[in-house]
Design a protein around this motif. Sequence first.
Motif, PDB file in Angstrom:
ATOM      1  N   HIS A 280       0.942   6.646 -36.818  1.00 27.98           N
ATOM      2  CA  HIS A 280       0.461   6.395 -35.531  1.00 27.98           C
ATOM      3  C   HIS A 280       0.997   4.977 -35.088  1.00 27.98           C
ATOM      4  O   HIS A 280       1.409   4.827 -34.058  1.00 27.98           O
ATOM      5  CB  HIS A 280      -1.126   6.631 -35.511  1.00 27.98           C
ATOM      6  N   HIS A 281       0.796   4.236 -36.200  1.00 31.78           N
ATOM      7  CA  HIS A 281       1.198   2.810 -35.949  1.00 31.78           C
ATOM      8  C   HIS A 281       2.723   2.637 -35.197  1.00 31.78           C
ATOM      9  O   HIS A 281       2.979   1.895 -34.330  1.00 31.78           O
ATOM     10  CB  HIS A 281       0.779   1.869 -36.988  1.00 31.78           C
ATOM     11  N   PHE A 282       3.552   3.234 -35.954  1.00 29.91           N
ATOM     12  CA  PHE A 282       4.983   3.427 -35.858  1.00 29.91           C
ATOM     13  C   PHE A 282       5.199   4.051 -34.331  1.00 29.91           C
ATOM     14  O   PHE A 282       6.107   3.513 -33.645  1.00 29.91           O
ATOM     15  CB  PHE A 282       5.660   3.867 -36.652  1.00 29.91           C
ATOM     16  N   ALA A 283       4.690   5.121 -34.261  1.00 26.76           N
ATOM     17  CA  ALA A 283       4.792   5.940 -33.096  1.00 26.76           C
ATOM     18  C   ALA A 283       4.454   4.933 -31.759  1.00 26.76           C
ATOM     19  O   ALA A 283       5.204   5.062 -30.747  1.00 26.76           O
ATOM     20  CB  ALA A 283       3.898   6.976 -32.867  1.00 26.76           C
TER      21      ALA A 283
ATOM     22  N   PHE B  22       7.988  -0.071 -27.390  1.00 25.75           N
ATOM     23  CA  PHE B  22       9.565  -0.587 -27.130  1.00 25.75           C
ATOM     24  C   PHE B  22      10.261   0.290 -26.048  1.00 25.75           C
ATOM     25  O   PHE B  22      11.006  -0.444 -25.289  1.00 25.75           O
ATOM     26  CB  PHE B  22      10.073  -0.553 -28.561  1.00 25.75           C
ATOM     27  N   ALA B  23       9.996   1.581 -25.956  1.00 32.54           N
ATOM     28  CA  ALA B  23      10.711   2.343 -24.995  1.00 32.54           C
ATOM     29  C   ALA B  23      10.405   2.104 -23.603  1.00 32.54           C
ATOM     30  O   ALA B  23      10.894   1.966 -22.885  1.00 32.54           O
ATOM     31  CB  ALA B  23      10.334   4.035 -25.205  1.00 32.54           C
ATOM     32  N   ILE B  24       8.816   1.761 -23.421  1.00 36.24           N
ATOM     33  CA  ILE B  24       8.303   1.323 -22.050  1.00 36.24           C
ATOM     34  C   ILE B  24       9.204   0.001 -21.786  1.00 36.24           C
ATOM     35  O   ILE B  24       9.754  -0.098 -20.493  1.00 36.24           O
ATOM     36  CB  ILE B  24       6.762   1.109 -22.053  1.00 36.24           C
ATOM     37  N   MET B  25       9.262  -1.134 -22.517  1.00 34.54           N
ATOM     38  CA  MET B  25       9.694  -2.207 -22.331  1.00 34.54           C
ATOM     39  C   MET B  25      11.372  -2.105 -22.006  1.00 34.54           C
ATOM     40  O   MET B  25      11.668  -2.868 -21.020  1.00 34.54           O
ATOM     41  CB  MET B  25       9.636  -3.491 -23.479  1.00 34.54           C
TER      42      MET B  25
END
Length: 146
Positions: A14-17, A23-26
């Motif tokens: 959950h933490h890595f997801a 990161f994808a949003i940024m």
Amino acid sequence: MPKSLFRKPSDILHHFAREKFLFAIMLLILTALIVRPVLFTRDGKVERVVWLWIWSKIQVSFVNSVTEKMVEISFYPLWKFSFFVARTDPETEAYYTGGKYRWNDLLRKEHVSSLSYCSIKGVTICTSVGCFSTEDGCISINLLWP
């Protein structure tokens, strides 16, 4: 035994997801800030959509049908098409301005999302992706966002 930050493997996943999602949003926001989709239309028909960096120079060139001199106009696809600079001879500049003002002083203030160039002698628009041209017709370019 020290207490772990994560109690079970699903907490780690959950933490890595969540980190990948952030990161994808940024990355998506950064891309939206520096890339511009530009639509090229020739004589009313869609030619192509090209993706340009905001620092990609767009160059328009055509021959003025009255003075028979070359005109070159360059600009950049920032939030709108901006930072226009025109190059031509003094006679052709006077043809467009009536000799009453400096062309580039006025062009520098322009910020538009859509441009159309028509010429009976032909017009060419070049970007880092390629060139589009027509003879005795029109080429339009439109920023698809913002």
